[in-house]
Design an enzyme around this catalytic site. Structure first.
Site, PDB file in Angstrom:
ATOM      1  N   GLY A  28      30.207  26.585  47.584  1.00 19.62           N
ATOM      2  CA  GLY A  28      29.591  26.797  46.279  1.00 19.62           C
ATOM      3  C   GLY A  28      28.527  27.875  46.246  1.00 19.62           C
ATOM      4  O   GLY A  28      27.887  28.086  45.208  1.00 19.62           O
ATOM      5  N   GLN A  29      28.307  28.592  47.359  1.00 21.59           N
ATOM      6  CA  GLN A  29      27.282  29.644  47.381  1.00 21.59           C
ATOM      7  C   GLN A  29      27.773  30.885  46.640  1.00 21.59           C
ATOM      8  O   GLN A  29      28.933  31.302  46.814  1.00 21.59           O
ATOM      9  CB  GLN A  29      26.931  30.004  48.837  1.00 21.59           C
ATOM     10  CG  GLN A  29      25.767  30.968  48.976  1.00 21.59           C
ATOM     11  CD  GLN A  29      25.382  31.221  50.447  1.00 21.59           C
ATOM     12  OE1 GLN A  29      26.151  30.909  51.358  1.00 21.59           O
ATOM     13  NE2 GLN A  29      24.207  31.781  50.653  1.00 21.59           N
ATOM     14  N   VAL A  82      25.087  33.567  45.833  1.00 24.52           N
ATOM     15  CA  VAL A  82      24.189  34.612  46.330  1.00 24.52           C
ATOM     16  C   VAL A  82      23.994  34.370  47.835  1.00 24.52           C
ATOM     17  O   VAL A  82      23.555  33.278  48.245  1.00 24.52           O
ATOM     18  CB  VAL A  82      22.843  34.594  45.583  1.00 24.52           C
ATOM     19  CG1 VAL A  82      21.904  35.649  46.163  1.00 24.52           C
ATOM     20  CG2 VAL A  82      23.054  34.838  44.092  1.00 24.52           C
ATOM     21  N   HIS A 129      19.136  29.814  50.101  1.00 25.70           N
ATOM     22  CA  HIS A 129      18.181  29.349  49.094  1.00 25.70           C
ATOM     23  C   HIS A 129      18.363  27.867  48.818  1.00 25.70           C
ATOM     24  O   HIS A 129      19.457  27.324  48.963  1.00 25.70           O
ATOM     25  CB  HIS A 129      18.304  30.143  47.787  1.00 25.70           C
ATOM     26  CG  HIS A 129      19.701  30.217  47.249  1.00 25.70           C
ATOM     27  ND1 HIS A 129      20.643  31.092  47.749  1.00 25.70           N
ATOM     28  CD2 HIS A 129      20.309  29.524  46.265  1.00 25.70           C
ATOM     29  CE1 HIS A 129      21.780  30.936  47.086  1.00 25.70           C
ATOM     30  NE2 HIS A 129      21.602  29.985  46.191  1.00 25.70           N
ATOM     31  N   HIS A 180      17.725  24.950  45.794  1.00 30.38           N
ATOM     32  CA  HIS A 180      17.503  24.751  44.360  1.00 30.38           C
ATOM     33  C   HIS A 180      16.635  23.504  44.156  1.00 30.38           C
ATOM     34  O   HIS A 180      16.916  22.448  44.723  1.00 30.38           O
ATOM     35  CB  HIS A 180      18.830  24.476  43.632  1.00 30.38           C
ATOM     36  CG  HIS A 180      19.826  25.590  43.683  1.00 30.38           C
ATOM     37  ND1 HIS A 180      20.054  26.439  42.620  1.00 30.38           N
ATOM     38  CD2 HIS A 180      20.683  25.987  44.655  1.00 30.38           C
ATOM     39  CE1 HIS A 180      21.021  27.297  42.941  1.00 30.38           C
ATOM     40  NE2 HIS A 180      21.418  27.045  44.172  1.00 30.38           N
TER      41      HIS A 180
END
Ligand code: 5GP
Length: 141
Positions: free
Chosen positions: A96-97, A99, A103, A105
């Site tokens: 589901g990445q 970018v 990181h 969320h």
């Protein structure tokens, strides 16, 4: 696994080539608001190190990233008067990445309010500015 691409959007934000609504920064991490929030207060926390996924980060940097994420999450719950909290982290397209700079969320949640689908709603810049100021103030207080 593919290697790190220094032209990803978050690398550009870290280099100051693209603007962001900053919430927090220290020597190892940077935090800013998601421009397509799935809920009010949708915040991202990233390491400054050039790492693509959860698998690539040095364990000590990961520990620091998670400590900072908890600190910002506590502030977000206060600022957005949240009933709950969702923390998400995606790796590689299959995970589901989108970018490809690691990181986390932070998603403050309200009872009965579903998350908006990803990348369906672009928040007004003035709203994000105001929210980032409130979060930054809560982190100092
Ligand atoms: P991922 O699916 O990779 O975990 O999520 C990437 C996130 O980055 C998405 O929530 C998306 O809305 C956010 N995003 C994409 N482009 C930008 C941008 O230019 N600035 C900011 N602040 N967030 C972005």
């Amino acid at each position: 696994m593919p290697s790190y691409d220094p032209n990803n959007i978050f690398a550009k934000i870290l280099r100051g080539e693209l603007s962001a609504h900053k919430v927090y920064e220290d020597d190892k991490t940077f935090s800013f608001l998601d421009i397509m929030p799935r809920t009010p207060g949708h915040t991202l926390v990233i390491p400054k190190a050039p790492v693509r996924t959860f698998l690539d980060i040095a364990p000590d940097d990961l520990a620091h990233l998670i400590k900072v994420t908890q600190r910002i999450a506590r502030a977000a719950v206060k600022v957005f008067a949240a009933d709950g909290l969702t923390i998400q982290q995606f790796n590689e397209p299959a995970g589901g990445q989108v970018v490809f700079h690691l990181h986390v969320h932070i998603l403050p949640r309200q009872t009965g309010v579903p998350l908006k689908p990803p990348a369906t709603f672009k928040e007004d810049s003035a709203v994000l500015s105001d929210q980032a100021l409130k979060l930054a103030a809560a982190l100092k207080g």
